[in-house]
Design an enzyme around this catalytic site. Structure first.
Site, PDB file in Angstrom:
ATOM      1  N   ASP A 474       0.835  -1.200   0.000  1.00  0.00           N
ATOM      2  CA  ASP A 474       0.000   0.000   0.000  1.00  0.00           C
ATOM      3  C   ASP A 474       0.877   1.261   0.000  1.00  0.00           C
ATOM      4  O   ASP A 474       2.098   1.198   0.266  1.00  0.00           O
ATOM      5  CB  ASP A 474      -0.892  -0.037   1.253  1.00  0.00           C
ATOM      6  CG  ASP A 474      -2.184   0.736   1.090  1.00  0.00           C
ATOM      7  OD1 ASP A 474      -2.307   1.513   0.124  1.00  0.00           O
ATOM      8  OD2 ASP A 474      -3.079   0.579   1.952  1.00  0.00           O
ATOM      9  N   ASP A 544     -10.405   2.327  -3.721  1.00  0.00           N
ATOM     10  CA  ASP A 544     -11.009   2.088  -2.410  1.00  0.00           C
ATOM     11  C   ASP A 544     -12.518   2.214  -2.482  1.00  0.00           C
ATOM     12  O   ASP A 544     -13.208   1.943  -1.508  1.00  0.00           O
ATOM     13  CB  ASP A 544     -10.459   3.084  -1.383  1.00  0.00           C
ATOM     14  CG  ASP A 544      -9.303   2.482  -0.604  1.00  0.00           C
ATOM     15  OD1 ASP A 544      -8.982   1.310  -0.828  1.00  0.00           O
ATOM     16  OD2 ASP A 544      -8.719   3.200   0.230  1.00  0.00           O
TER      17      ASP A 544
HETATM   18  C1  DGJ Z   1      -5.815   1.993   1.734  1.00  0.00           C
HETATM   19  C2  DGJ Z   1      -6.167   0.775   0.935  1.00  0.00           C
HETATM   20  O1  DGJ Z   1      -6.611   1.132  -0.320  1.00  0.00           O
HETATM   21  C3  DGJ Z   1      -7.208  -0.030   1.687  1.00  0.00           C
HETATM   22  O2  DGJ Z   1      -7.605  -1.127   0.929  1.00  0.00           O
HETATM   23  C4  DGJ Z   1      -6.627  -0.452   2.989  1.00  0.00           C
HETATM   24  O3  DGJ Z   1      -5.559  -1.338   2.771  1.00  0.00           O
HETATM   25  C5  DGJ Z   1      -6.169   0.756   3.783  1.00  0.00           C
HETATM   26  N1  DGJ Z   1      -5.302   1.594   3.020  1.00  0.00           N
HETATM   27  C6  DGJ Z   1      -5.472   0.342   5.037  1.00  0.00           C
HETATM   28  O4  DGJ Z   1      -4.949   1.389   5.715  1.00  0.00           O
END
Ligand code: DGJ
Length: 724
Positions: A474, A544
């Site tokens: 991430d 997201d």
């Molecule tokens: C952003 C990601 O896109 C999410 O799927 C998740 O992993 C969060 N970060 C966790 O902090």
């Protein structure tokens, strides 16, 4: 197919699948683009020439009596600087005497086999033409590379700058390519947006001036994807000429599209020159990122198929790209930071036997991370949540026939972390200034070798200790304070490209050492969805935003460039966490099944009946997975333009296909809609599993399929076609 050279005429012709790029060195020694489009009869190449007019108030080249020797009118392969070409340059450098004049002329060519550059992700295979250009005064050599493939409709371009002088030169702009074309009343398309609405399709008319698509964020960004397309004014998804350009680069980039007074279009780009500079010592070379240029006469879907073929067949890790991708269940939207071993075990118990392959343990398993304010960098397990360590939950998964995947945000550091307390100088910072924070976190200085080594070690330890099948990489903020105290002042503006090189170094290390571990890239969802990351990760968390209606558009836009298998797509809970919308489980599945598949919900909240549906979905997905991994994409209805989404995947042998349709808003007594289905074999007959009907490919292509009226909003319908 391949590279044809007329040495005497100095013409170079690269022919790939339905694409042809012809370069001719003109009488002044400038390589010009003579043609980019459909393949040409090779016997007539010598007839190609770019016309020029004598124009008032123009300049002509020194040492020639020709008044039409005006560099601004030539369709250049290099956009020069200060030598009479007044369009955006693709290269700008300052030599030791402070001058910024370059004039690169043809000095020879060679054909090369495999290209070798380990610093950056590179396209493999194909046949590569190198054109050598020399600026005799500065003694800088420019090597233009063009790679062509017999089975894809793209040309890969890049440039290398060799300093053959005795002095250090400064690169102020070092783009990967320059492409000049005659305008044909083109439109311009780009993929713009923001986090949660990534890669929306924006189409505008091309008008005189410069249109710049860029990122200065240190990541390729959700705001503007490193992609641009020129197309015929009447081009649509399946007809008309479309020229697409994308960069295999993950940092700040720029793509310029300029329409000039001669009605010529220039597209160039690469590493963003804003805040960029590179000192190139005597004998040193600078490599630019690869740029992929696709052409299709079959509209945007044709352009996308050319990109997809390239990514899958010549670029992404062959060991990853076509293998079955694990069906994952991720705990993020189900628990956020609020989980413990028992809860995770209940997850696993509940989904056991439904066909899930892997539990992804997302953010919050390490340090003292109970919210997003601390602990990034402390990649050791939080025993109060996981008393038996990661091994405990990993073994538990294994005992139930599943594997474990683990979330990291390797490039980040929290101020409240042991890592920061031990190495406060490891974060990006400039002396005397407070650094911006994003989500309360700072960014590690990836230009430092000690930082990269630390990441290699810590990630390796976890991958090895747990035999991790998957890591989620991430990256949740843009970069600021582009500076590293470890770089000398005169190299300060090398920072952001060096950051990307540091990132690629760690990713390449892991990719090579652990070829079986899936790396899913993520940046607050899709804020770094680009060809650079696809060089190391076979799938990217697309957004997201997991709402199926939003996702239909996001995935539609993303598929302009990137293969469906690169898009990680999950079924999540309703009401949706981002939109609050409630969409039926089956409709959520149909949209998520158009990518690399998984779930993002608490299986404990599902009824037994819903859980049984998950088993059906997983089985269905496995049956159709080949279409996602290897199929050809045909987009049929654009949700950015109408109240309809339609995408079809067709197997390469035309044996089977799957059509997914969504009607966002139900219109009672609405119009009858028929969809023409290109891509099937016109001579064959297909049965439709869902209706039991049979149609010829000819009928489906020319007459189309009548869509049923659907009641309710966000409704989907899916048809599977099988050749009889
Ligand atoms: C952003 C990601 O896109 C999410 O799927 C998740 O992993 C969060 N970060 C966790 O902090």
């Amino acid at each position: 197919m391949g590279i044809e050279i007329l040495e005497k005429e100095r013409i170079f012709c690269l022919t790939g699948k339905s694409v042809c790029y012809v370069i001719g060195v003109n009488e002044f020694g400038y390589p010009e683009c003579l043609h980019f489009g459909l393949p040409l009869p090779l016997g007539e190449l010598a007839k190609l020439r770019n016309p020029r007019l004598v124009r008032g108030h123009s300049v002509s080249l020194p040492g020639t009596a020709d008044r039409d020797a005006d560099p601004s009118q030539m369709l250049m392969e290099v956009g020069g600087c200060n030598s009479g070409d007044y369009r955006e340059p693709s290269l700008a450098l300052t030599v030791a005497d402070g001058s910024r004049i370059t004039d690169f002329r043809y000095a020879g060519f060679q054909i090369v086999g495999e290209r070798n550059c380990r610093q950056m992700p590179r396209a493999g295979g194909g046949e590569t033409l190198e054109l050598f250009l020399m600026d005799p005064v500065s003694r800088i050599r420019l090597v233009l590379q063009y790679t062509v493939y017999p089975d894809t409709g793209v040309i890969v371009r890049t440039a290398r700058i060799d300093n053959q002088s005795r002095d250090t030169v400064t690169l102020d702009r070092a783009y990967s390519f320059n492409l000049d074309l005659c305008n044909d009343r083109y439109d311009l398309i780009c993929l713009c947006g923001a986090q949660l609405r990534e890669r929306s399709i924006v189409r505008t008319q091309l008008v005189p001036g410069i249109h710049r698509i860029d990122s200065k964020r240190g990541v390729s960004s959700a705001q503007r994807n490193p992609f641009v397309c020129l197309c015929d004014r009447h081009a649509d998804e399946n007809a008309g000429a479309a020229y697409g350009v994308t960069l295999l680069y993950s940092g700040s980039f720029a793509l310029n599209v300029e329409l000039d007074e001669c009605d010529h279009v220039r597209i160039n780009g690469g590493i963003n020159d804003f805040g960029f500079m590179w000192r190139l010592g005597p004998g040193e070379s600078f490599e630019t990122p690869d740029c992929v240029i696709a052409f299709s006469k079959e509209g945007f879907s044709g352009m996308s198929r050319a990109f997809h073929d390239f990514f899958r067949q010549h670029y992404m890790d062959p060991g990853q790209v076509f293998r079955h991708h694990p069906i994952v269940i991720n705990n993020w939207e189900a628990t956020y930071f609020d989980f413990d071993e028992d809860k995770l075990k209940r997850f696993v118990d509940r989904v056991k036997g439904t066909g899930m392959d892997l539990l992804v343990l997302d953010d919050g398993w390490f340090g003292k991370r109970n919210d997003d304010r601390s602990s990034l960098g402390d990649w050791f397990v939080n025993k109060s949540k996981l008393p038996h360590g990661l091994k405990g939950i990993c073994d538990y998964c294994r005992a139930k026939g599943m594997k474990l995947g683990l979330w990291f945000e390797p490039e980040m550091i929290s101020e409240n972390s042991d890592l920061f307390r031990a190495h406060p100088d490891w974060c990006i910072h400039a002396p005397g200034r407070k650094s911006c924070v994003g989500r309360d976190q700072l960014v590690l200085d990836m230009t430092r070798t000690d930082v990269c080594q630390y990441l290699k070690d810590v990630l390796s330890q976890h991958i090895e200790a747990l035999d991790l099948a998957y890591i989620k990489w991430d990256m949740n903020r843009s970069i600021t304070e582009f500076y590293s105290p470890t770089l000398p002042a005169e190299r300060a503006r090398e920072f952001f490209h060096r950051y990307v090189l540091g990132l690629y170094d760690v990713l390449r290390y892991l990719r090579e050492k652990y070829p079986h571990t899936v790396i899913e890239s993520c940046a607050s969802g899709g804020c770094r969805f680009d060809g650079g990351m696809l060089g190391y990760s076979s799938q990217i968390w697309t957004s997201d935003n997991t709402d199926a209606l939003s996702r239909a558009s996001i995935q539609y836009g993303t598929s302009y460039v990137y293969p469906l298998s690169a898009m990680s797509c999950h079924v999540s809970a309703c009401p949706n966490a981002q939109s609050g919308r409630v969409i039926d489980l089956a409709d959520r599945f149909h949209i998520a099944s158009l990518g690399t598949f998984g779930y993002e919900l608490d299986p404990g909240s599902l009824t037994d009946e819903e859980l049984a549906r998950l088993s059906e979905f997983n089985e269905q997905y496995r049956q159709d997975e080949d279409l996602v991994l290897k199929g050809d994409v045909y987009r049929l209805a654009n949700p950015f333009e109408e109240n309809l989404f339609a995408m079809m995947l067709v197997s390469r042998d035309r044996e089977k296909a799957k059509l997914v349709v969504m009607v966002p808003v139900c219109q009672p007594n609405g119009t009858i809609r028929k969809l023409k289905l290109p891509g099937l074999d016109r001579r064959r007959t297909y049965s439709v599993r869902e209706t039991g009907q049979q149609f010829s490919g000819e009928l489906l292509a020319s007459y189309g399929l009548v869509l049923p009226g659907l009641r309710g909003d966000y409704k989907t319908v899916v048809y599977h076609f099988k050749a009889v």
